[in-house]
Scaffold this motif. Sequence first.
Motif, mmCIF file in Angstrom:
data_model
loop_
_atom_site.group_PDB
_atom_site.id
_atom_site.type_symbol
_atom_site.label_atom_id
_atom_site.label_comp_id
_atom_site.label_asym_id
_atom_site.label_seq_id
_atom_site.Cartn_x
_atom_site.Cartn_y
_atom_site.Cartn_z
ATOM 1 N N LEU A 96 20.223 -75.285 25.259
ATOM 2 C CA LEU A 96 19.151 -75.993 24.555
ATOM 3 C C LEU A 96 18.003 -75.051 24.215
ATOM 4 O O LEU A 96 17.395 -75.173 23.146
ATOM 5 C CB LEU A 96 18.661 -77.179 25.389
ATOM 6 C CG LEU A 96 19.657 -78.331 25.497
ATOM 7 C CD1 LEU A 96 19.171 -79.381 26.488
ATOM 8 C CD2 LEU A 96 19.919 -78.965 24.138
ATOM 9 N N ARG A 97 17.722 -74.086 25.083
ATOM 10 C CA ARG A 97 16.676 -73.097 24.772
ATOM 11 C C ARG A 97 17.084 -72.233 23.584
ATOM 12 O O ARG A 97 16.242 -71.845 22.785
ATOM 13 C CB ARG A 97 16.373 -72.244 26.000
ATOM 14 C CG ARG A 97 15.485 -72.969 26.989
ATOM 15 C CD ARG A 97 14.981 -72.058 28.077
ATOM 16 N NE ARG A 97 13.915 -72.723 28.819
ATOM 17 C CZ ARG A 97 13.808 -72.710 30.135
ATOM 18 N NH1 ARG A 97 14.672 -72.047 30.883
ATOM 19 N NH2 ARG A 97 12.817 -73.343 30.718
ATOM 20 N N LEU B 269 11.046 -76.071 25.951
ATOM 21 C CA LEU B 269 11.793 -77.295 25.624
ATOM 22 C C LEU B 269 10.915 -78.532 25.660
ATOM 23 O O LEU B 269 11.078 -79.441 24.839
ATOM 24 C CB LEU B 269 12.969 -77.470 26.582
ATOM 25 C CG LEU B 269 14.158 -76.554 26.367
ATOM 26 C CD1 LEU B 269 15.209 -76.811 27.431
ATOM 27 C CD2 LEU B 269 14.732 -76.736 24.982
ATOM 28 N N ARG B 270 10.016 -78.580 26.620
ATOM 29 C CA ARG B 270 9.150 -79.758 26.748
ATOM 30 C C ARG B 270 8.399 -80.007 25.441
ATOM 31 O O ARG B 270 8.428 -81.096 24.883
ATOM 32 C CB ARG B 270 8.186 -79.583 27.915
ATOM 33 C CG ARG B 270 7.319 -80.793 28.154
ATOM 34 C CD ARG B 270 6.292 -80.536 29.276
ATOM 35 N NE ARG B 270 5.413 -81.661 29.394
ATOM 36 C CZ ARG B 270 4.386 -81.917 28.570
ATOM 37 N NH1 ARG B 270 4.128 -81.124 27.556
ATOM 38 N NH2 ARG B 270 3.645 -82.984 28.757
ATOM 39 N N SER B 271 7.734 -78.986 24.940
ATOM 40 C CA SER B 271 6.975 -79.136 23.684
ATOM 41 C C SER B 271 7.884 -79.367 22.486
ATOM 42 O O SER B 271 7.537 -80.107 21.567
ATOM 43 C CB SER B 271 6.117 -77.890 23.437
ATOM 44 O OG SER B 271 5.122 -77.782 24.427
ATOM 45 N N ALA B 272 9.051 -78.731 22.481
ATOM 46 C CA ALA B 272 9.976 -78.860 21.359
ATOM 47 C C ALA B 272 10.539 -80.272 21.232
ATOM 48 O O ALA B 272 10.876 -80.701 20.122
ATOM 49 C CB ALA B 272 11.109 -77.851 21.500
ATOM 50 N N LEU B 273 10.648 -80.989 22.344
ATOM 51 C CA LEU B 273 11.293 -82.307 22.322
ATOM 52 C C LEU B 273 10.315 -83.480 22.419
ATOM 53 O O LEU B 273 10.671 -84.605 22.037
ATOM 54 C CB LEU B 273 12.324 -82.382 23.449
ATOM 55 C CG LEU B 273 13.442 -81.332 23.343
ATOM 56 C CD1 LEU B 273 14.334 -81.380 24.577
ATOM 57 C CD2 LEU B 273 14.245 -81.512 22.072
ATOM 58 N N VAL C 19 20.686 -91.087 31.680
ATOM 59 C CA VAL C 19 21.821 -90.493 30.981
ATOM 60 C C VAL C 19 21.735 -89.009 31.292
ATOM 61 O O VAL C 19 20.712 -88.374 31.016
ATOM 62 C CB VAL C 19 21.768 -90.728 29.458
ATOM 63 C CG1 VAL C 19 22.928 -90.010 28.764
ATOM 64 C CG2 VAL C 19 21.774 -92.212 29.132
ATOM 65 N N ILE C 20 22.772 -88.457 31.886
ATOM 66 C CA ILE C 20 22.762 -87.046 32.270
ATOM 67 C C ILE C 20 23.382 -86.209 31.152
ATOM 68 O O ILE C 20 24.483 -86.503 30.685
ATOM 69 C CB ILE C 20 23.504 -86.821 33.599
ATOM 70 C CG1 ILE C 20 22.800 -87.597 34.706
ATOM 71 C CG2 ILE C 20 23.586 -85.332 33.939
ATOM 72 C CD1 ILE C 20 23.506 -87.569 36.047
ATOM 73 N N VAL C 21 22.648 -85.165 30.753
ATOM 74 C CA VAL C 21 23.124 -84.232 29.748
ATOM 75 C C VAL C 21 23.576 -82.978 30.454
ATOM 76 O O VAL C 21 22.765 -82.292 31.107
ATOM 77 C CB VAL C 21 22.012 -83.912 28.711
ATOM 78 C CG1 VAL C 21 22.420 -82.751 27.807
ATOM 79 C CG2 VAL C 21 21.669 -85.142 27.903
ATOM 80 N N THR C 22 24.872 -82.667 30.372
ATOM 81 C CA THR C 22 25.420 -81.461 30.999
ATOM 82 C C THR C 22 25.843 -80.424 29.966
ATOM 83 O O THR C 22 26.135 -79.293 30.306
ATOM 84 C CB THR C 22 26.641 -81.798 31.879
ATOM 85 O OG1 THR C 22 27.620 -82.448 31.075
ATOM 86 C CG2 THR C 22 26.233 -82.700 33.044
ATOM 87 N N ASP C 23 25.868 -80.843 28.698
ATOM 88 C CA ASP C 23 26.282 -79.956 27.603
ATOM 89 C C ASP C 23 25.269 -80.104 26.465
ATOM 90 O O ASP C 23 24.922 -81.230 26.092
ATOM 91 C CB ASP C 23 27.678 -80.381 27.132
ATOM 92 C CG ASP C 23 28.195 -79.497 26.032
ATOM 93 O OD1 ASP C 23 27.697 -79.602 24.872
ATOM 94 O OD2 ASP C 23 29.110 -78.699 26.303
ATOM 95 N N PRO C 24 24.777 -78.999 25.903
ATOM 96 C CA PRO C 24 23.784 -79.095 24.820
ATOM 97 C C PRO C 24 24.251 -79.928 23.633
ATOM 98 O O PRO C 24 23.437 -80.528 22.938
ATOM 99 C CB PRO C 24 23.570 -77.637 24.405
ATOM 100 C CG PRO C 24 24.016 -76.811 25.547
ATOM 101 C CD PRO C 24 25.080 -77.601 26.248
ATOM 102 N N GLY C 25 25.567 -80.010 23.403
ATOM 103 C CA GLY C 25 26.088 -80.783 22.289
ATOM 104 C C GLY C 25 25.889 -82.285 22.423
ATOM 105 O O GLY C 25 26.067 -83.018 21.451
#
Length: 148
Positions: A90-91, A98-102, A136-142
């Motif tokens: 994600l970076r 990431l915090r600011s980007a999202l 919801v857990i995100v384990t993959d950037p996709g």
Amino acid sequence: MRAHLLPILALLSGCAAQPPVRQPTAQVIPPALAVLAAADAAPNGVPGRFGFVVQRAEWVGPRLFLNSQPDYRDQRNLSISIDPAAIGGLRQMFGDDLRSALLHKPIIVDGVARRIQIDFIANGRRTDKYYYQTHVIVTDPGQLHVGA
């Protein structure tokens, strides 16, 4: 004429007894429906595509949480928990901050919404008090898609 109504009424009452049709997973599920569905399915989760505008983004240890409500304890809140395994990718996509980007961006996340029990802690120990969050857990950037 009344004799013709009986078969129609029987047919209609049979339709009402059918289970509801599930929404296709391609449709975006808003937070309120995700929270209700996860509560109904507990302890199992509800797979789907979930979307909202990020109202709060906070690091908690190595995880980044993206929340649909400004108060993460709000019972209507849907939390996206980004696993450390997905952070690097994600970076690369959104930059180091990431915090600011999202924050305040519309997102869509593919995953499983689950009701999670959160225990209250006092003096370093769990108490008998708790509340539920939906994650919801995100384990993959996709899994994470960001709009403009």
